[in-house]
Design an enzyme around this catalytic site. Structure first.
Site, mmCIF file in Angstrom:
data_model
loop_
_atom_site.group_PDB
_atom_site.id
_atom_site.type_symbol
_atom_site.label_atom_id
_atom_site.label_comp_id
_atom_site.label_asym_id
_atom_site.label_seq_id
_atom_site.Cartn_x
_atom_site.Cartn_y
_atom_site.Cartn_z
ATOM 1 N N ASP A 39 0.843 -1.184 0.000
ATOM 2 C CA ASP A 39 0.000 0.000 0.000
ATOM 3 C C ASP A 39 0.886 1.245 0.000
ATOM 4 O OD1 ASP A 39 -2.384 1.417 0.088
ATOM 5 O OD2 ASP A 39 -2.466 1.425 2.276
ATOM 6 N N GLY A 40 0.360 2.321 -0.539
ATOM 7 C CA GLY A 40 1.078 3.587 -0.521
ATOM 8 C C GLY A 40 1.780 3.941 -1.815
ATOM 9 N N ASN A 41 1.530 3.187 -2.875
ATOM 10 C CA ASN A 41 2.209 3.465 -4.144
ATOM 11 C C ASN A 41 1.852 4.843 -4.702
ATOM 12 O OD1 ASN A 41 3.300 0.898 -4.031
ATOM 13 N ND2 ASN A 41 1.799 -0.010 -5.403
ATOM 14 N N HIS A 57 3.021 2.668 -8.900
ATOM 15 C CA HIS A 57 2.624 1.268 -9.094
ATOM 16 C C HIS A 57 3.774 0.460 -9.705
ATOM 17 C CE1 HIS A 57 -1.366 2.102 -7.812
ATOM 18 N NE2 HIS A 57 -1.703 2.829 -8.859
ATOM 19 N N LEU A 149 8.950 -21.610 -4.534
ATOM 20 C CA LEU A 149 8.027 -20.700 -3.871
ATOM 21 C C LEU A 149 6.703 -20.621 -4.628
ATOM 22 C CD1 LEU A 149 7.739 -18.507 -1.593
ATOM 23 C CD2 LEU A 149 8.480 -16.846 -3.320
#
Length: 261
Positions: A39-41, A57, A149
């Site tokens: 969050d916070g882009n 982004h 992963l």
């Protein structure tokens, strides 16, 4: 006013500290599944003086590649990245959404060629632009046999919608087997719902991390995170550092997990 880039994290003392944090982590105590809410882009792009949120982004997507490497290196088995919610699809302006869709498609394609990672789309493909849905499907197909992963890309995702879809799937399956609604109502279990979620067959997230100081779940993995531990980082998404991640893992290893008790 634009914020200058920090030199923190580039010096030898920082690397020594990172290595010490890594050495002190006990592999068996590391979370199996980490969910990340980057969050916070947009705020990051605005603070640096960019005229478009796309810069934020794109920087956030680059950070997510780093984040996945950090997780892989300490022994995390599954990572879920919250990239685009169903609310985002409805509320973002068309230009920003178009840029974000392009960035997510690039990220999915690149991740499908990283290490031995397995990429899986979790969300509603039918709500996405056809080109993005195709890229996500291709990334999933390309990496299906990989054993490294496991990377969940939550795109066109909403936690409440996921639960509804799971229940619908259970009802359709039960009806196909000739069962009655009364029988289903009497036999339905939380475990059965869990099996029909987008992440069915995976461990629930042990740790949920969110950047930018916000402390809310935003409809992300609502069912799966019922017993998760949460860790909130003040840094905006693109400013997340490896030391922030390692501190989150270290903090997780010291917690006494009670699973609702």
């Amino acid at each position: 006013m634009a914020r200058a880039w920090s030199n923190e994290g580039r010096g030898p003392l920082y690397r020594l500290y990172i290595n010490r944090l890594r050495r002190r982590l006990e592999r068996e105590a590391v979370p199996r599944h980490v969910a990340m809410m980057i969050d916070g882009n947009r705020r990051w792009a605005k603070q640096l003086g960019y005229d478009s949120a796309a810069h934020g982004h794109r920087a956030g997507a680059a950070k997510m590649r780093d984040f996945l490497e950090w997780c892989d290196d300490v022994g995390v088995k599954v990572v879920s990245l919250y990239l685009l919610s169903t609310d985002n699809l409805r509320k973002r302006d068309s230009r920003e959404l178009s840029d974000l869709i392009e960035i997510i498609a690039e990220l999915a394609h690149e991740l499908s060629h990283e290490r031995d990672w397995r990429v899986q789309h979790v969300g509603r493909a039918d709500l996405l632009p056809p080109d993005l849905a195709r890229v996500l499907a291709e990334a999933e197909t390309r990496t299906k046999g990989n054993t490294g992963l496991h990377v969940n890309l939550a795109v066109g995702y909403g936690g409440r919608s996921e639960i509804v879809d799971a229940v619908r799937s259970i009802i359709a399956q039960h009806d196909g087997e000739g069962g009655s609604l009364e029988e289903l109502a009497a036999s339905l279990t939380p475990e059965q719902i869990g099996e029909h979620l987008y992440t069915g067959g995976q461990p629930d997230p042990d740790l949920v991390i969110r950047t930018s100081g916000e402390q809310r779940l935003s409809d992300f993995l609502l069912w799966q995170s019922a017993h998760s531990e949460f860790y909130f980082v003040e840094a905006l998404g693109p400013d997340l550092r490896e030391v922030d991640f390692l501190r989150a893992i270290r903090d997780f290893t010291t917690r006494d997990r009670r699973y609702g008790s």
